[in-house]
Design an enzyme around this catalytic site. Structure first.
Site, PDB file in Angstrom:
ATOM      1  CD  GLN A 226       0.461  -9.085  -2.347  1.00 46.36           C
ATOM      2  OE1 GLN A 226       1.331  -9.544  -3.054  1.00 46.36           O
ATOM      3  NE2 GLN A 226      -0.815  -9.184  -2.660  1.00 46.36           N
TER       4      GLN A 226
ATOM      5  CE  LYS B 107      -1.538   7.772   0.257  1.00 48.91           C
ATOM      6  NZ  LYS B 107      -2.547   7.105   1.084  1.00 48.91           N
TER       7      LYS B 107
ATOM      8  CG  ASP C  94      -1.816  -1.202   1.304  1.00 49.33           C
ATOM      9  OD1 ASP C  94      -2.428  -1.557   0.279  1.00 49.33           O
ATOM     10  OD2 ASP C  94      -1.872  -1.812   2.380  1.00 49.33           O
TER      11      ASP C  94
ATOM     12  N   GLY D  50      -3.892  -4.260  -4.448  1.00 50.04           N
ATOM     13  CA  GLY D  50      -4.708  -3.203  -5.028  1.00 50.04           C
ATOM     14  C   GLY D  50      -3.893  -1.959  -5.276  1.00 50.04           C
ATOM     15  CG  HIS D  51      -1.418  -1.278  -7.843  1.00 58.65           C
ATOM     16  ND1 HIS D  51      -0.676  -1.407  -6.698  1.00 58.65           N
ATOM     17  CD2 HIS D  51      -0.950  -2.229  -8.695  1.00 58.65           C
ATOM     18  CE1 HIS D  51       0.203  -2.376  -6.850  1.00 58.65           C
ATOM     19  NE2 HIS D  51       0.047  -2.895  -8.055  1.00 58.65           N
TER      20      HIS D  51
ATOM     21  CE  LYS E 182       3.066  -2.632  -4.502  1.00 62.41           C
ATOM     22  NZ  LYS E 182       2.677  -2.287  -3.129  1.00 62.41           N
TER      23      LYS E 182
END
Length: 427
Positions: A223, A330, A13, A40-41, A16
Site C-alpha cells: 500500500q 512512470k 500502486d 499487489g506488485h 514498489k
C-alpha cells in the site's frame, strides 16, 4: 550493514515492485513487513510479467532470500497458490521464509469482510473483501490465529472456537447468514499448515543475525503512506502501518539498524477505493493517464482513480517517514502533454494551505493549487542517464524533487527491469 526501508509515498500502486526488484540483486533479504494479499506488485523481467500479491518482490531474484514478516496477515490458500504459480513458471521459491508470528486470514475473515462492506452500502470504505481488516482486528482483539498455531491442534481448536463465538452471533443475527462450523475451519487450516511448514521460521532472529553478519536487508511495505491506519486519510485506509515505523514492528528489526528510507513516487497520482483525492481528474486527461499508465489494480483489477502529481502529499510522506531518497516511477507516461499541472498547495475555505491538513473535514474540502510545467514529446524509455532526458523532463524531475523535500535518486522511464535511470546508489 544497515537495513533499508522501501515504501509507497502516495496511496499505493507507485511501482514498489519495480524498485524492490531493481535492488533485489544487491540485497540479501527482502522482507514484506505489513499488509496482506490486498497489496499487489507488478514486476517485468525481460518479456515476462509477474503479478505478486503476498510474496515479496525479491522472490524473483535467485540470490535473495524473500521473507514474509510477522506484521503481514497471511491467507495460506493465496500463499500456496502464488507459490505454485511461480514454480510452474520456473521460479525457485524454496528460500522463502514465513514468520511463525504472522497472523492468518481465515475463511471467516473473508466472509465477515464481504458482508460488512455490503451492509455499509454507500458508506463503504472500498475494502478488497479479502479479510485483511477483520484479521488485523482479531490480532488487536487478541483472538487471532498465528502461523505457529497450525502446529498445535489443541490450541488451534480453542482459538478458532473463541474467534467464532462472537462472529457467528453477528453473522446470524445481524446479517442473516449461516453460522460457520469451527471443525471445518480447523481441518482446513491444519491441511495448509503441513504444506507451509518448510517455510516457517523465527524471521526476526534470522534478520537480526543477517544484519550482524553484514548482510543487506530490504524491508518492503505494501500500500502507501496515505493508506496508513494512523497517518493516512482515515477511515479510507488499510488496517496496518505501511509507513517506516511499521517496518520495525513488522519485522522485529530495531530502528537504529535502519539508515535509508526510500519513498516510491509516481510521476502523477493514483488511488484505489473510496476517500478524498484533491487532484483527481474526471476528464480526458484522467482517462489518458489510466489508459497509457495501465492503471488497473494488480490484485483487484479495479480502475485506479488518476490525478496530477501532489507535492503536498509528497512533503507529508517525507516528514512522517523520515525519507532519505525518492524513486520516481512512470515518468514516461507523461510524455506527450504540452504542459503538466503539479499541485503545490491546497485552497481550503479561501485560504492557501501548504501542508497536509490534519482535519479530515478540511482535507475533504481541499482544492488543488496548480503550477504548470512545460511538457515534452520525446521518447524517454531508452534514456540511461539523467542527461539523456529532454530538458523539460529534467526540469520536471528537479521541480518535484525541490517540492517534495528529498533527493530523487532513481527514475523509472519504462516498465522493464532495465528501464531505470539510477542517479544515486541506494546501497
Amino acid at each position: 550493514m544497515p537495513a533499508l526501508v522501501l515504501l509507497g509515498a502516495q496511496w499505493g500502486d507507485e511501482g514498489k515492485g519495480k524498485a524492490t526488484d531493481l535492488l533485489g540483486g544487491s540485497v540479501d533479504y527482502v522482507v514484506r513487513y505489513q499488509g496482506g494479499n490486498n497489496a499487489g506488485h507488478t514486476v517485468v523481467v525481460g518479456d515476462q510479467k509477474y503479478a505478486l500479491h503476498l510474496l515479496p518482490s525479491g522472490i524473483l531474484s535467485p540470490e535473495c532470500t524473500p521473507v514474509i514478516g510477522n506484521g503481514v496477515v497471511v491467507d495460506p490458500a493465496v500463499l500456496l497458490s502464488e507459490l505454485s504459480g511461480l514454480n510452474d513458471r520456473g521460479v525457485d521459491t524454496s528460500k522463502l521464509l514465513v514468520s511463525g508470528n504472522a497472523h492468518l486470514i481465515t475463511p471467516y475473515h473473508t466472509t465477515v469482510d464481504k458482508v460488512t462492506e455490503r451492509f455499509l452500502g454507500k458508506r463503504r470504505i472500498g475494502t478488497t473483501g479479502r479479510g485483511i481488516g477483520p484479521a488485523y482486528a482479531d490480532k488487536i482483539n487478541r483472538v487471532g490465529i498465528r502461523v505457529q498455531d497450525l502446529y498445535d491442534e489443541s490450541i488451534l481448536e480453542q482459538k478458532v472456537e473463541a474467534a467464532l463465538d462472537g462472529k457467528n452471533q453477528i453473522l446470524a443475527k445481524l446479517y442473516n447468514r449461516r453460522a460457520i462450523e469451527a471443525g471445518q475451519i480447523v481441518e482446513e487450516l491444519l491441511g495448509y499448515g503441513e504444506q507451509i511448514r518448510p517455510y516457517v521460521a523465527d524471521t526476526a532472529l534470522v534478520l537480526n543475525k543477517a544484519l550482524d553478519e553484514d548482510k543487506v536487508v530490504l524491508m518492503e511495505g505494501g500500500q502507501g503512506t496515505l493508506l496508513d491506519v494512523d497517518h493516512g486519510t482515515y477511515p479510507f485506509v488499510t488496517s496496518s502501518n505501511p509507513t517506516a515505523g511499521g517496518a520495525c514492528t513488522g519485522t522485529g528489526v530495531g530502528p537504529t539498524k535502519i539508515t535509508r528510507v526510500i519513498g516510491i513516487l509516481k510521476a502523477y497520482t493514483t488511488r484505489v477505493g473510496a476517500g478524498p483525492f484533491p487532484t483527481e481528474l474526471f476528464d480526458e486527461d484522467g482517462d489518458k493517464l489510466r489508459s497509457i499508465g495501465h492503471e488497473y489494480g494488480v490484485t483487484t483489477g479495479r480502475d485506479r482513480r488518476c490525478g496530477w502529481f501532489d507535492a503536498v502529499i509528497a512533503r507529508y510522506a517525507t516528514r512522517v517517514n523520515g525519507l532519505t531518497d525518492f524513486f520516481l516511477t512512470k515518468l514516461d507516461i507523461l510524455t506527450g502533454w504540452e504542459q503538466i499541472p503539479v499541485c503545490v498547495a491546497y485552497e481550503i475555505d479561501g485560504k492557501r494551505v501548504d501542508e497536509l491538513p490534519f482535519s479530515q473535514t478540511d482535507f475533504h474540502h481541499a482544492k488543488p493549487v496548480y503550477e504548470y510545467l512545460p511538457g515534452w514529446t520525446e521518447d524517454i524509455t531508452k534514456a540511461k542517464t539523467f542527461s539523456d532526458l529532454p530538458k523539460n523532463a529534467q526540469a520536471y524531475v528537479k521541480a518535484l524533487e525541490e517540492m517534495s523535500g528529498a533527493p530523487i535518486s532513481a527514475i523509472g522511464v519504462g516498465p522493464g527491469r532495465t528501464e531505470t535511470i539510477e542517479i544515486n546508489s541506494f546501497i
